[in-house]
Design a protein around this motif. Structure first.
Motif, short mmCIF file in Angstrom:
data_model
loop_
_atom_site.label_atom_id
_atom_site.label_comp_id
_atom_site.label_asym_id
_atom_site.label_seq_id
_atom_site.Cartn_x
_atom_site.Cartn_y
_atom_site.Cartn_z
N VAL A 73 -6.19 -26.06 -39.95
CA VAL A 73 -6.67 -24.77 -39.46
C VAL A 73 -6.21 -23.66 -40.42
O VAL A 73 -5.02 -23.57 -40.72
N ALA A 74 -7.15 -22.85 -40.89
CA ALA A 74 -6.80 -21.74 -41.79
C ALA A 74 -5.97 -20.71 -41.03
O ALA A 74 -6.16 -20.53 -39.82
N ALA A 75 -5.07 -20.03 -41.73
CA ALA A 75 -4.22 -19.01 -41.09
C ALA A 75 -5.07 -18.02 -40.31
O ALA A 75 -4.72 -17.61 -39.19
N ALA A 76 -6.20 -17.63 -40.87
CA ALA A 76 -7.06 -16.62 -40.23
C ALA A 76 -7.66 -17.10 -38.91
O ALA A 76 -8.13 -16.28 -38.12
N ASP A 77 -7.62 -18.41 -38.66
CA ASP A 77 -8.14 -18.95 -37.40
C ASP A 77 -7.03 -19.28 -36.39
O ASP A 77 -7.29 -19.79 -35.31
N ILE A 78 -5.78 -19.00 -36.79
CA ILE A 78 -4.65 -19.24 -35.89
C ILE A 78 -4.29 -17.93 -35.19
O ILE A 78 -3.96 -16.94 -35.85
N TYR A 79 -4.37 -17.92 -33.87
CA TYR A 79 -4.04 -16.73 -33.07
C TYR A 79 -2.80 -17.02 -32.25
O TYR A 79 -2.83 -17.88 -31.38
N LEU A 80 -1.69 -16.35 -32.58
CA LEU A 80 -0.45 -16.58 -31.84
C LEU A 80 -0.34 -15.57 -30.70
O LEU A 80 -0.57 -14.38 -30.87
N ASP A 81 0.01 -16.10 -29.52
CA ASP A 81 0.12 -15.28 -28.31
C ASP A 81 1.60 -15.19 -27.95
O ASP A 81 2.20 -16.18 -27.53
N PRO A 82 2.20 -13.99 -28.10
CA PRO A 82 3.63 -13.86 -27.83
C PRO A 82 3.98 -13.98 -26.35
O PRO A 82 5.15 -14.05 -26.00
N LEU A 83 2.98 -14.04 -25.48
CA LEU A 83 3.12 -14.14 -24.02
C LEU A 83 3.57 -12.81 -23.42
O LEU A 83 4.66 -12.31 -23.71
N VAL A 84 2.70 -12.28 -22.60
CA VAL A 84 2.95 -10.98 -21.98
C VAL A 84 3.45 -11.21 -20.55
O VAL A 84 2.78 -11.89 -19.78
N PHE A 85 4.60 -10.65 -20.23
CA PHE A 85 5.13 -10.71 -18.85
C PHE A 85 5.04 -9.32 -18.23
O PHE A 85 5.02 -8.31 -18.95
N PRO A 86 5.02 -9.26 -16.89
CA PRO A 86 4.88 -7.96 -16.22
C PRO A 86 6.05 -7.02 -16.48
O PRO A 86 7.21 -7.40 -16.27
N VAL A 87 5.74 -5.82 -16.90
CA VAL A 87 6.80 -4.85 -17.19
C VAL A 87 7.46 -4.39 -15.89
O VAL A 87 8.58 -3.86 -15.92
N SER A 88 6.81 -4.67 -14.75
CA SER A 88 7.42 -4.31 -13.45
C SER A 88 8.62 -5.20 -13.14
O SER A 88 9.44 -4.86 -12.31
N THR A 89 8.72 -6.35 -13.81
CA THR A 89 9.84 -7.26 -13.50
C THR A 89 11.00 -7.11 -14.48
O THR A 89 12.10 -7.56 -14.21
N ASP A 90 10.77 -6.49 -15.63
CA ASP A 90 11.85 -6.24 -16.60
C ASP A 90 11.38 -5.17 -17.58
O ASP A 90 10.33 -5.34 -18.20
N PRO A 91 12.15 -4.09 -17.69
CA PRO A 91 11.70 -2.96 -18.51
C PRO A 91 11.57 -3.30 -20.00
O PRO A 91 10.94 -2.55 -20.74
N SER A 92 12.13 -4.44 -20.43
CA SER A 92 12.07 -4.76 -21.87
C SER A 92 10.79 -5.50 -22.25
O SER A 92 10.53 -5.73 -23.43
N TYR A 93 9.97 -5.90 -21.26
CA TYR A 93 8.84 -6.79 -21.57
C TYR A 93 7.72 -6.15 -22.40
O TYR A 93 7.01 -6.85 -23.11
N GLY A 94 7.56 -4.84 -22.31
CA GLY A 94 6.55 -4.20 -23.14
C GLY A 94 6.96 -4.21 -24.60
O GLY A 94 6.24 -4.72 -25.48
N ARG A 95 8.15 -3.70 -24.85
CA ARG A 95 8.75 -3.63 -26.19
C ARG A 95 8.78 -5.02 -26.86
O ARG A 95 8.52 -5.16 -28.05
N LEU A 96 9.11 -6.04 -26.05
CA LEU A 96 9.23 -7.41 -26.56
C LEU A 96 7.91 -7.85 -27.22
O LEU A 96 7.91 -8.48 -28.29
N VAL A 97 6.80 -7.52 -26.60
CA VAL A 97 5.49 -7.91 -27.14
C VAL A 97 5.19 -7.12 -28.41
O VAL A 97 4.70 -7.67 -29.40
N LEU A 98 5.50 -5.82 -28.39
CA LEU A 98 5.21 -4.98 -29.57
C LEU A 98 6.03 -5.48 -30.76
O LEU A 98 5.49 -5.63 -31.87
N ASP A 99 7.31 -5.77 -30.54
CA ASP A 99 8.15 -6.31 -31.61
C ASP A 99 7.64 -7.70 -32.02
O ASP A 99 7.65 -8.05 -33.21
#
Ligand code: THG
Length: 268
Positions: A153-179
């Motif tokens: 699979v070419a790099a351009a066809d690989i989509y990595l999903d960092p996994l998004v968790f609800p920010v209502s359960t931990d205030p760091s979850y938004g920042r974690l995805v952006l980083d």
């Protein structure tokens, strides 16, 4: 921004009965609407029917969707059997949603991926269960990039999903995805970042505001593709404006075309 329309998912209240009753007209209408709203891929997920019926159901879903839209599907299943069945009938270049860094999952799916011209979403989770930290995610990402590259699979066809968790359960979850988006691009050049955006707002009222804010923030962090409700016209307007601001819309042509076509009038 590559937009994957998320609405044909049997975990949604309106979709489960439509899938159970084989309500072709309702589901095809939803596929059409998502296409007209600017989706590049239509996600198809039949998770609630149970592992026995999922292969036939997912295959049927992909077929009826592609009867009415000239778009590829994101085939959304954790089960290799269902993935294979749906791939048999899919037209064009599918997006496999998804593989993980779990050994069993890779053993099942990599041989299929090797033989299929496809895009692949790799969820940054592995045999250790749900990743907690950014480092956990990056370790799983590294396993996925090695395995998928090895499968051709070419790099351009690989989509990595960092996994998004609800920010209502931990205030760091938004920042974690952006980083996470930033680090994935730094460590794996040429590889793409994707996320299921609306997970971030679970448990909060008026979710659309949280989703829209996160859409712009993740795009600023470098997100390449998003699994989202494309019928939120205000969110799609923000995608268009943000693409222009990030230099991803030459001479603002797409923004201008949409604006002149009235797409941004009377939004809430
Ligand atoms: N990453 C990847 N794939 C994914 C996800 C992801 N696929 C599934 C999911 N997450 C993305 N799809 C949806 C579909 C619907 C909703 C959220 C994400 C949603 N559902 C409402 C809820 O649960 O409150 C219910 C709405 C209804 O019942 O109508 O918002 O992260 N790779």
């Amino acid at each position: 921004m590559l937009v994957v329309g998320e609405l044909i998912n049997s975990t949604r209240k309106r979709i489960q009965p439509a899938v159970d009753n084989r309500d072709v007209a309702f589901l095809q209408d939803l596929a059409r609407q998502q296409g007209e709203a600017g989706s590049h891929y239509i996600d198809c997920n039949a998770a609630t029917v149970g592992i026995e019926r999922e292969p036939d159901t997912l295959k049927w879903l992909v077929q009826i969707v592609q009867e009415v839209v000239d778009l590829p599907c994101a085939i959304d299943s954790p089960n290799a059997g269902a993935m294979l069945a749906a791939l048999e009938v899919h037209k064009g270049k599918p997006m496999i949603n998804s593989i993980t860094a779990e050994k069993e999952k890779m053993d099942q799916l990599l041989p299929v991926i090797k033989q299929t011209e496809c895009k692949v979403i790799g969820l940054c989770m592995g045999d250790g269960g749900m990743p907690q930290t950014l480092e956990d995610r990056l370790r799983n990402a590294s396993i996925l990039v090695d395995a998928l590259s090895g499968a051709g699979v070419a790099a351009a066809d690989i989509y990595l999903d960092p996994l998004v968790f609800p920010v209502s359960t931990d205030p760091s979850y938004g920042r974690l995805v952006l980083d996470g988006i930033h680090e994935l691009h730094t460590r794996f050049p040429g590889v793409q970042a994707v996320c299921g955006l609306s997970n971030v707002s679970y448990g909060l009222p008026q979710r659309k505001w949280v989703n829209r804010a996160f859409m712009v923030l993740t795009m600023g962090a470098g997100l390449d593709a998003v699994i989202v409700d494309p019928l939120d016209a205000s969110l799609m307007a923000l995608v268009s404006a943000t693409d222009a601001l990030l230099g991803a819309d030459e001479f603002c042509m797409n923004y201008l075309t949409a604006a002149r076509g009235g797409k941004f009038d009377n939004l809430q």
